[in-house]
Design an enzyme around this catalytic site. Structure first.
Site, PDB file in Angstrom:
ATOM      1  N   THR A   1       0.872  -1.167   0.000  1.00  0.00           N
ATOM      2  CA  THR A   1       0.000   0.000   0.000  1.00  0.00           C
ATOM      3  C   THR A   1       0.911   1.220   0.000  1.00  0.00           C
ATOM      4  O   THR A   1       2.021   1.145   0.502  1.00  0.00           O
ATOM      5  CB  THR A   1      -0.850   0.051   1.297  1.00  0.00           C
ATOM      6  OG1 THR A   1      -1.370  -1.235   1.585  1.00  0.00           O
ATOM      7  CG2 THR A   1      -1.988   1.031   1.181  1.00  0.00           C
TER       8      THR A   1
ATOM      9  N   VAL B   1     -11.761  -6.521  -1.718  1.00  0.00           N
ATOM     10  CA  VAL B   1     -11.401  -5.136  -1.418  1.00  0.00           C
ATOM     11  C   VAL B   1     -10.804  -5.091  -0.016  1.00  0.00           C
ATOM     12  O   VAL B   1     -11.369  -5.669   0.920  1.00  0.00           O
ATOM     13  CB  VAL B   1     -12.633  -4.203  -1.489  1.00  0.00           C
ATOM     14  CG1 VAL B   1     -12.242  -2.777  -1.124  1.00  0.00           C
ATOM     15  CG2 VAL B   1     -13.255  -4.250  -2.878  1.00  0.00           C
TER      16      VAL B   1
END
Length: 309
Positions: free
Chosen positions: A176, A205
């Site tokens: 991320t 998700v």
């Protein structure tokens, strides 16, 4: 004038030192520094925290080294599905996108959701239709192709395994990127972007595009961008949990962040890290893994990039 500052991250996890060559480490540090300096320059020129975090995350999305934008990992169907979010602590306006493809800078589409739609979160075909209406250029699949990422996928394709970014162990690195900033007016903002999990299925998700889980900003408390085991960060509502501890228990950004990362998320079996900033420009960057790609720069003279603990 308020102390202004910015912090960035490029993912946390077990960053195996043996796999990190001096040459590769210098590339990571170079790209982290570029993102940090670009975001800080916006603040130094009197720009908004929201502008600063968007610019910083764009730089990280444009680097193949991080699992976001250009460096996104492959899904089970050999495609790329990206997620991103952004939040303005002054207005509490926020935007998020999920399961998007072909978008060079997902964080910018998230910002457009925040500013040019009546909604907070758009996903899949709808998010792509929104991008099309705004005349976004769609990059060809070749733009996102990276030999290392593709080999990662080939190693586990046609299995039920998935991988949280590049490593020899499936749980070792959380891919991320994110940024948090406090501008000269004392307003704060946060942005987060990811390419998800290698070989992920069923439109999975994670926490990155979810306001309150992987991303949050509120001028009453702090701005937070998370990186970690997404399912646990969603269950723990991690980003909002930090803000809650500050608002309702009167904790500092450092103490609240530490409590969530070193105790609360571990208690439910999750790991990872986060970056946070308050409206005085104070920064916290805790992580409970071996390392976290990170950097911070402040008008008080702090200017550093780090990888390991």
């Amino acid at each position: 004038m308020n102390t202004f500052s910015i912090a960035i991250h490029g993912g946390a996890g077990t960053l195996v030192k043996g796999m990190m060559t001096p040459e590769l480490e210098s590339k990571y540090r170079r790209d982290l520094k570029a993102a940090l300096d670009k975001g800080y320059a916006v603040l130094a020129e009197g720009g908004s925290a929201t502008d600063a975090v968007e610019v910083a995350v764009q730089i990280l999305e444009n680097s193949p080294l991080f699992n976001a934008g250009k460096g996104s990992v492959f899904t089970a169907t050999e495609t790329h599905e990206m997620d991103a979010s952004i939040m303005d602590g002054k207005t509490l306006n926020a935007g998020g996108v999920s399961l998007i493809t072909g978008i060079k800078n997902p964080v910018s589409l998230a910002r457009d959701v925040m500013e040019k739609s009546e909604h907070v979160f758009l996903a899949g075909d709808g998010a792509m239709q929104f991008a099309k209406e705004l005349d976004y250029k769609l990059e060809d699949a070749s733009y996102f192709y990276d030999e290392f990422r593709h080999q990662q996928w080939l190693d586990i394709k046609d299995t039920d395994s998935f991988q949280l970014d590049h490593s020899t162990k499936k749980d070792s690195k959380f891919g991320t990127v994110g940024a948090v900033a406090c501008d000269q007016d004392g307003n704060i903002a946060a942005a987060t972007s990811t390419g998800g999990m290698t070989n992920k299925k069923w439109g999975r998700v994670g926490d990155s595009p979810m306001i309150g889980a992987g991303n949050y900003a509120n001028n009453k408390t702090c701005a937070i961008s998370c990186t970690g085991s997404g399912e646990f960060f969603i269950r723990g509502v991690v980003a909002y949990d930090v803000a809650c501890l500050m608002e309702h228990k009167g904790m500092s950004v450092k103490d609240a962040s530490s409590e969530v990362i070193h105790k609360r998320i571990l208690d439910i079996g999750g790991d990872g890290g986060l970056i946070a900033v308050d409206t005085q420009g104070n920064i916290a960057m805790p992580f409970n893994t071996e390392g976290m790609y990170r950097g911070q720069k402040t008008s008080d003279g702090i200017d550093e990039v780090a990888i390991y603990g």
